[in-house]
Design an enzyme around this catalytic site. Structure first.
Site, PDB file in Angstrom:
ATOM      1  N   CYS A  15       4.295 -21.665  14.361  1.00  0.00           N
ATOM      2  CA  CYS A  15       5.341 -21.339  15.260  1.00  0.00           C
ATOM      3  C   CYS A  15       6.243 -20.391  14.510  1.00  0.00           C
ATOM      4  CB  CYS A  15       6.155 -22.810  15.324  1.00  0.00           C
ATOM      5  SG  CYS A  15       5.258 -24.002  16.031  1.00  0.00           S
TER       6      CYS A  15
ATOM      7  N   ASP B 202       9.671 -14.228 -28.405  1.00  0.00           N
ATOM      8  CA  ASP B 202      10.504 -13.470 -29.145  1.00  0.00           C
ATOM      9  C   ASP B 202      11.180 -14.528 -30.189  1.00  0.00           C
ATOM     10  OD1 ASP B 202      12.566 -11.490 -30.025  1.00  0.00           O
ATOM     11  OD2 ASP B 202      13.963 -12.422 -28.723  1.00  0.00           O
TER      12      ASP B 202
END
Length: 711
Positions: free
Chosen positions: A24, A402
């Site tokens: 729909c 890191d």
């Protein structure tokens, strides 16, 4: 609703209420695109949002969605979605009435005989009441040769009535209505996790203007206004504390369970709870720019981004439905025409194929899982920016970290200051701090903080010609003398004869203790060594161990720090490999090399690591709360500085991918089994729709299990 013209801006966003299925939503999008003045349109089914490029009116938009009874209103309109109880919905009432007439028809058939006029009439009423909206859509689509679920069901039900199978036709209507209701309910349940985010922040706040405290809507608050937040109140806007002290529960934003202490100059976020003291907060962002607003926007956009599995389902469904229509037609026509079969029997079997071929379960299998998983992640302080990234996280084999701010806390402190020659300690420290005040590097702030504790007149030191030396340090003229501060590598290159052996030994000794050593001096001599250490996060080692247990084959630390410091920290957190002394472009190259061995994620702070985050298969930013760069550049943002969310994210993504595969496989398998029942003639219409409804229900419940995945 009266005519409400859209503004002349090219892009307008609306909330949509009333979607029942993905099909729909797709049809509504198509209808909107055909409206005069609309250049393009995009519907986000998961978030119930519509984006329109061009100009039209809300009335026209609602007419485009009239087939589904959709209600439209502008996104910025401060209005909550109407929460209509399930039992009060029109579809629920019509389904219930249809069920009563179905039962009455069955009883009449038992009493007066199957096929009696009374039972047929009752079945007909049941079909008309329960299937009215279905028939409207189905017949309209049939005329347009638009074959979707409504078309399949309409043809099957009308065909059943045509061959006298009134009871089975009415049963199909009733069971299909239940299936649609369950699908709608499950998507609403999945959306609740996002709705709860939307309701976190207050709609009003107390603003102090002059000597008066005013209660005003958040939309009227301006940047720079002073907001008064009492104990027990939620903070309505992002801002910075300018008065008072308190602890704030930030769980809604960062997923942290422990309240965070807030003092002068600390950031606070809309939607968080002030627990103890009175806070005066200077507003720093407008309501549409707050962190919670960005999270909601990004999560909703993430739901619209199709995962690879969803793209597969969409492509499959595009050809699947017409194929089912052709198969059903073949079953109806070929046996009677060429094999002497009975028309009534083979028409019935063909109709059963139409019913069992309805792709409800297949279409809903992926969206319900993606929406549920992304919503669950957001509630736990993990922002996943799309189904693609959710699935990518499930396939990771290598994770690169890191060091600073990720495996460590990112708040380094000076541990050793070793004077070699030249001015006295305080003067050298002042020179170093004067230079580093111009630097953005985390290590620079450690030196400045140290100098603030021991030197009172840093502001008086004259600094000229500050220049950052990428990846190595900085230089500046301080009181008419050129000084350098940076890594030992900088001075090894700078000094005519490099750093002497004795000094190198001192540097290496400090580095072996996990400390970063910076050298201060001129282009002719070294004057001081400054050792800085960054405390390792308590969770880092445990997270690495959990990742190994999840099957991550390799963990790597990428750092610009020296090798000795990197190795020392890598050993403490038990990481597989350390790559040290890397410049930003070398980090990027390291990620590219790692990608040759498998799927790679890069975990960083989202600022200095942006290139590496971008080139990795999956970029994961730490501490996304309040950090625009992290929210914009990363594929996934861990909203708090909590690395333990990483294993949770990978577990959730793997669970999601598993459930999606289960759902797709189950939806297809049950269709295949049902279709095989046609051969001996065992497949009836009501068994076909019951199989489809059962598959839909199981797929939805399976997808919603993702709400139970906890950190």
């Amino acid at each position: 609703m009266g005519m409400s013209s859209v503004t002349t801006e090219s892009k307008n966003i609306y909330r949509v209420q009333g979607f029942t299925c993905a099909g729909c939503a797709a049809k509504f999008e198509k209808n909107v695109k055909e409206l005069p003045g609309v250049e393009d349109a995009q519907v986000n089914f998961g978030a119930s949002k519509l984006t329109v490029y061009g100009e039209t009116s809300i009335d026209n938009l609602e007419k485009a969605g009239a087939f589904e009874g959709l209600k439209i209103y502008p996104e910025k309109q401060q209005r909550a979605l109407e929460k209509e109880p399930f039992w009060k919905k029109k579809t629920t009432r019509t389904t219930a009435v249809s069920a009563l007439f179905l039962l009455a028809g069955w009883l009449a058939g038992e009493y007066y005989g199957e096929g009696s006029s009374s039972s047929v009439l009752l079945y007909l009423v049941s079909i008309c009441i329960g299937g009215y909206s279905l028939f409207r859509k189905g017949i309209r689509n049939l005329v347009r040769l638009d074959f979707d679920m409504s078309t399949l069901m309409t043809v099957a039900i009308l065909g059943a009535a045509a061959i006298g199978e009134w009871g089975e036709g009415a049963t199909v209507v009733f069971l299909f209505a239940i299936s649609e209701a369950l699908e709608s309910y499950s998507m609403e349940k999945a959306r609740q996790s996002i709705r709860s985010l939307m309701e976190i922040a207050p709609k009003e706040a107390t603003i102090r203007r002059g000597d008066t405290d005013l209660q005003i809507p958040v939309g009227d608050i301006q940047i720079g206004d002073i907001m008064i937040v009492k104990p027990g109140q939620k903070i309505a806007m992002d801002g910075i504390v300018i008065g008072g002290k308190s602890t704030v529960n930030q769980a809604a934003i960062t997923g942290e369970s422990i309240p965070v202490k807030k003092e002068l100059e600390d950031d606070v976020f809309a939607g968080t709870l002030n627990e103890e003291g009175l806070l005066e907060v200077k507003v720093t962002k407008r309501v549409e720019d707050t962190t919670i607003s960005k999270i909601i926007h990004l999560v909703e956009e993430a739901q619209a981004e199709k995962a690879p599995s969803q793209a597969f389902v969409d492509r499959f469904a595009k050809y699947y439905t017409p194929a089912i229509m052709i198969l059903a037609l073949g079953i109806i026509v070929i046996p009677p025409l060429f094999l002497g079969g009975d028309w009534g029997e083979w028409v019935y079997r063909g109709l059963a194929v139409l019913v069992v071929g309805c792709p409800c379960a297949l279409v809903i299998s992926t969206p319900v899982s993606i929406v549920t998983a992304i919503g669950n992640a957001a509630k736990n302080g993990v922002l996943i920016k799309g189904g693609l990234h959710l699935e990518e996280a499930a396939n990771l084999s290598i994770i690169a970290f890191d060091k600073t701010g990720t495996l460590t806390k990112g708040v380094p402190t000076v541990t050793d200051f070793v004077r070699i020659q030249g001015p006295e300690d305080k003067e050298l420290l002042a020179i170093a701090a004067a230079i580093e005040k111009g630097s953005q590097h985390p290590l620079a702030s450690a030196i400045v903080r140290k100098a603030d504790q021991h030197v009172s007149d840093i502001a008086n030191w004259k600094v000229d010609e500050f220049t950052s030396i990428t990846g190595k340090g900085a230089k500046a003229v301080v009181n008419d003398q050129l000084y350098f501060i940076g890594s030992p590598r900088l001075f090894q290159e700078l000094l005519p004869n490099g750093i002497d052996t004795g000094l190198n030994e001192s540097i290496e000794l400090l580095q072996l203790q996990g400390k970063t050593v910076m050298v201060l001096g001129t282009e002719k001599e070294v004057m001081a060594l400054i050792a800085v250490a960054d405390e390792i996060r308590t969770s880092s080692k445990e997270v690495i161990q959990k990742l190994r247990s999840l099957g991550i084959t390799k963990t790597v630390m990428l750092t610009g720090d020296n090798r000795a410091t990197g190795e020392a920290i890598g050993e403490q957190v038990d990481i597989h490999e350390v790559k040290a002394e890397l410049l930003p472009e070398q980090k990027l190259q390291a990620i590219k090399e790692l990608k040759t061995n498998g799927k790679v994620a890069m975990v960083g702070d989202g600022v200095n690591d942006a290139p590496a985050l971008a080139v990795a298969d999956l970029g994961i930013a730490m501490g996304g709360a309040g950090t625009d760069v992290a929210l914009e550049t990363a594929d996934i943002a861990l909203m708090g500085d909590d690395l333990s969310k990483l294993p949770f994210t990978i577990s959730l993504s793997r669970k999601t991918l598993t459930i999606i595969k289960q759902n797709i496989a189950f939806a297809l398998l049950i269709k295949l089994v049902a279709l095989l029942l046609i051969v001996p003639g065992w497949l009836t219409l009501w068994i076909a729709i019951f199989a489809d409804m059962g598959a839909t229900l199981i797929v939805m419940l399976n997808g919603m299990r993702l709400l139970r995945v906890k950190r």
